[in-house]
Design a protein around this motif. Sequence first.
Motif, PDB file in Angstrom:
ATOM      1  N   TRP A  20       0.863  -1.135   0.082  1.00 15.07           N
ATOM      2  CA  TRP A  20       0.080   0.133   0.115  1.00 15.07           C
ATOM      3  C   TRP A  20       0.786   1.372   0.187  1.00 15.07           C
ATOM      4  O   TRP A  20       0.197   2.619   0.078  1.00 15.07           O
ATOM      5  CB  TRP A  20      -0.977   0.074   1.206  1.00 15.07           C
ATOM      6  CG  TRP A  20      -1.899  -1.101   1.462  1.00 15.07           C
ATOM      7  CD1 TRP A  20      -2.000  -2.353   0.683  1.00 15.07           C
ATOM      8  CD2 TRP A  20      -3.004  -1.082   2.141  1.00 15.07           C
ATOM      9  NE1 TRP A  20      -3.023  -3.023   0.998  1.00 15.07           N
ATOM     10  CE2 TRP A  20      -3.803  -2.248   2.086  1.00 15.07           C
ATOM     11  CE3 TRP A  20      -3.622  -0.133   3.184  1.00 15.07           C
ATOM     12  CZ2 TRP A  20      -4.810  -2.846   2.649  1.00 15.07           C
ATOM     13  CZ3 TRP A  20      -4.656  -0.458   3.783  1.00 15.07           C
ATOM     14  CH2 TRP A  20      -5.216  -1.831   3.773  1.00 15.07           C
ATOM     15  N   ASP A  80       1.589   2.867  -6.109  1.00 11.76           N
ATOM     16  CA  ASP A  80       0.963   2.413  -7.395  1.00 11.76           C
ATOM     17  C   ASP A  80      -0.414   3.183  -7.354  1.00 11.76           C
ATOM     18  O   ASP A  80      -0.927   3.447  -6.435  1.00 11.76           O
ATOM     19  CB  ASP A  80       0.431   0.738  -7.382  1.00 11.76           C
ATOM     20  CG  ASP A  80       1.722   0.112  -7.432  1.00 11.76           C
ATOM     21  OD1 ASP A  80       2.799   0.466  -7.880  1.00 11.76           O
ATOM     22  OD2 ASP A  80       1.679  -1.154  -6.795  1.00 11.76           O
ATOM     23  N   ASP A  81      -0.839   3.546  -8.701  1.00 13.92           N
ATOM     24  CA  ASP A  81      -2.110   4.445  -8.543  1.00 13.92           C
ATOM     25  C   ASP A  81      -3.437   3.274  -7.991  1.00 13.92           C
ATOM     26  O   ASP A  81      -4.236   3.929  -7.437  1.00 13.92           O
ATOM     27  CB  ASP A  81      -2.398   4.647  -9.944  1.00 13.92           C
ATOM     28  CG  ASP A  81      -1.536   5.822 -10.387  1.00 13.92           C
ATOM     29  OD1 ASP A  81      -0.929   6.302  -9.626  1.00 13.92           O
ATOM     30  OD2 ASP A  81      -1.653   6.134 -11.821  1.00 13.92           O
ATOM     31  N   CYS A  82      -3.479   2.159  -8.450  1.00 12.20           N
ATOM     32  CA  CYS A  82      -4.223   1.145  -7.958  1.00 12.20           C
ATOM     33  C   CYS A  82      -3.785  -0.230  -7.767  1.00 12.20           C
ATOM     34  O   CYS A  82      -3.164  -0.659  -8.571  1.00 12.20           O
ATOM     35  CB  CYS A  82      -5.724   1.335  -9.051  1.00 12.20           C
ATOM     36  SG  CYS A  82      -6.908   0.166  -8.488  1.00 12.20           S
ATOM     37  N   THR A 123      -0.634   6.740  -0.472  1.00 14.96           N
ATOM     38  CA  THR A 123      -0.961   5.428  -0.136  1.00 14.96           C
ATOM     39  C   THR A 123      -2.310   4.646  -0.393  1.00 14.96           C
ATOM     40  O   THR A 123      -3.085   5.648  -0.803  1.00 14.96           O
ATOM     41  CB  THR A 123      -0.793   5.241   1.689  1.00 14.96           C
ATOM     42  OG1 THR A 123      -1.751   6.103   2.326  1.00 14.96           O
ATOM     43  CG2 THR A 123       0.540   5.843   2.097  1.00 14.96           C
ATOM     44  N   ASN A 124      -2.315   3.680  -0.630  1.00 14.12           N
ATOM     45  CA  ASN A 124      -3.665   3.174  -1.185  1.00 14.12           C
ATOM     46  C   ASN A 124      -4.511   2.687  -0.171  1.00 14.12           C
ATOM     47  O   ASN A 124      -4.868   1.564   0.177  1.00 14.12           O
ATOM     48  CB  ASN A 124      -3.153   1.761  -1.917  1.00 14.12           C
ATOM     49  CG  ASN A 124      -2.506   2.020  -3.319  1.00 14.12           C
ATOM     50  OD1 ASN A 124      -1.156   2.262  -3.081  1.00 14.12           O
ATOM     51  ND2 ASN A 124      -3.098   1.916  -4.200  1.00 14.12           N
ATOM     52  N   TYR A 147     -10.657   2.886  -0.817  1.00 16.99           N
ATOM     53  CA  TYR A 147     -11.270   1.460  -1.207  1.00 16.99           C
ATOM     54  C   TYR A 147     -12.685   1.489  -1.864  1.00 16.99           C
ATOM     55  O   TYR A 147     -13.452   2.398  -1.517  1.00 16.99           O
ATOM     56  CB  TYR A 147     -11.115   0.460  -0.116  1.00 16.99           C
ATOM     57  CG  TYR A 147     -12.148   0.671   1.242  1.00 16.99           C
ATOM     58  CD1 TYR A 147     -13.347   0.142   1.090  1.00 16.99           C
ATOM     59  CD2 TYR A 147     -11.992   1.554   2.073  1.00 16.99           C
ATOM     60  CE1 TYR A 147     -14.229   0.267   2.150  1.00 16.99           C
ATOM     61  CE2 TYR A 147     -12.756   1.938   3.115  1.00 16.99           C
ATOM     62  CZ  TYR A 147     -14.001   1.305   3.060  1.00 16.99           C
ATOM     63  OH  TYR A 147     -14.951   1.670   4.340  1.00 16.99           O
ATOM     64  N   LEU A 189      -7.711  -0.663  -4.133  1.00 24.05           N
ATOM     65  CA  LEU A 189      -7.428   0.329  -3.467  1.00 24.05           C
ATOM     66  C   LEU A 189      -6.533   1.381  -4.098  1.00 24.05           C
ATOM     67  O   LEU A 189      -5.704   1.078  -4.933  1.00 24.05           O
ATOM     68  CB  LEU A 189      -6.276  -0.440  -2.381  1.00 24.05           C
ATOM     69  CG  LEU A 189      -7.026  -1.420  -1.365  1.00 24.05           C
ATOM     70  CD1 LEU A 189      -5.878  -2.144  -0.678  1.00 24.05           C
ATOM     71  CD2 LEU A 189      -7.878  -0.662  -0.415  1.00 24.05           C
ATOM     72  N   TYR A 190      -7.080   2.606  -4.300  1.00 22.72           N
ATOM     73  CA  TYR A 190      -6.635   3.440  -4.619  1.00 22.72           C
ATOM     74  C   TYR A 190      -5.535   4.595  -4.149  1.00 22.72           C
ATOM     75  O   TYR A 190      -6.034   4.560  -2.902  1.00 22.72           O
ATOM     76  CB  TYR A 190      -7.690   4.543  -5.507  1.00 22.72           C
ATOM     77  CG  TYR A 190      -8.405   3.882  -6.764  1.00 22.72           C
ATOM     78  CD1 TYR A 190      -7.772   3.896  -7.947  1.00 22.72           C
ATOM     79  CD2 TYR A 190      -9.582   3.045  -6.496  1.00 22.72           C
ATOM     80  CE1 TYR A 190      -8.657   3.171  -9.020  1.00 22.72           C
ATOM     81  CE2 TYR A 190     -10.214   2.544  -7.581  1.00 22.72           C
ATOM     82  CZ  TYR A 190      -9.933   2.551  -8.718  1.00 22.72           C
ATOM     83  OH  TYR A 190     -10.216   2.054  -9.843  1.00 22.72           O
ATOM     84  N   LYS A 191      -4.809   4.993  -4.789  1.00 25.01           N
ATOM     85  CA  LYS A 191      -3.834   5.786  -4.032  1.00 25.01           C
ATOM     86  C   LYS A 191      -4.303   7.188  -3.577  1.00 25.01           C
ATOM     87  O   LYS A 191      -5.111   7.927  -4.598  1.00 25.01           O
ATOM     88  CB  LYS A 191      -2.536   6.110  -4.939  1.00 25.01           C
ATOM     89  CG  LYS A 191      -1.318   7.091  -4.324  1.00 25.01           C
ATOM     90  CD  LYS A 191      -0.183   6.959  -5.196  1.00 25.01           C
ATOM     91  CE  LYS A 191      -0.417   7.501  -6.596  1.00 25.01           C
ATOM     92  NZ  LYS A 191       0.894   7.688  -7.317  1.00 25.01           N
TER      93      LYS A 191
END
Length: 208
Positions: free
Chosen positions: A16, A20-22, A58-59, A62, A81-83
Amino acid sequence: MPAKDFADLVMLPREWRRGDDCIQWPRTHDYYNIPWLENLWKYINEKLPNDLTLLENTNILYLQPSSRPLGSASSNNTISLYKLSKNIGLIQLPTVPSKDDLAIQKVLLKLNFHCVEPFPEIIRRHKLIEEYVPQLSCLGLLQILKCRLRHFTQLKIQHEFNTLLNEHDMKLLRQYLSRIMTQQLDDSNIQCIKQLPIFDNAYVIHES
């Protein structure tokens, strides 16, 4: 709250924190699951109501398994999970989207924006969340366009739109943005509109 205190309280998984974007995360993870995320956001709403910078990149945004972005191939065994970032072009559909919203969503996908269903209410409750992930509207659309276009030259903007969109897409964008009223615009929004290669002549804003 000092960063160290927060880090001691919440240790996010390494995945997380990669930026990463997602990511797709197991829905039934033994520890970091939806109830854990709900508790995290309860804490955030209570303790961090005015500043989310400690959690940026951080991701932690949700979507429930049944809520998928258009074109997503992920299964119900995972959660998306999106950033938490202002720079990934993420925008939420309204709870009850109009036909115009759904049409413009498809145009945004062509421009490589991420259109998602509304995040759970516990996330949307935070007063700063729309600074990161606006709801789809004229102003929300301008917000994500500004973040994207500030890194582009005018020539690149022109190329991007002409390459990725057809004339019908341009018309949809033009009609959608033409509904905005003068008093809703600040200088940055006006400048953003002027950069968009979708108007044949100088942009004319409707007076209320």
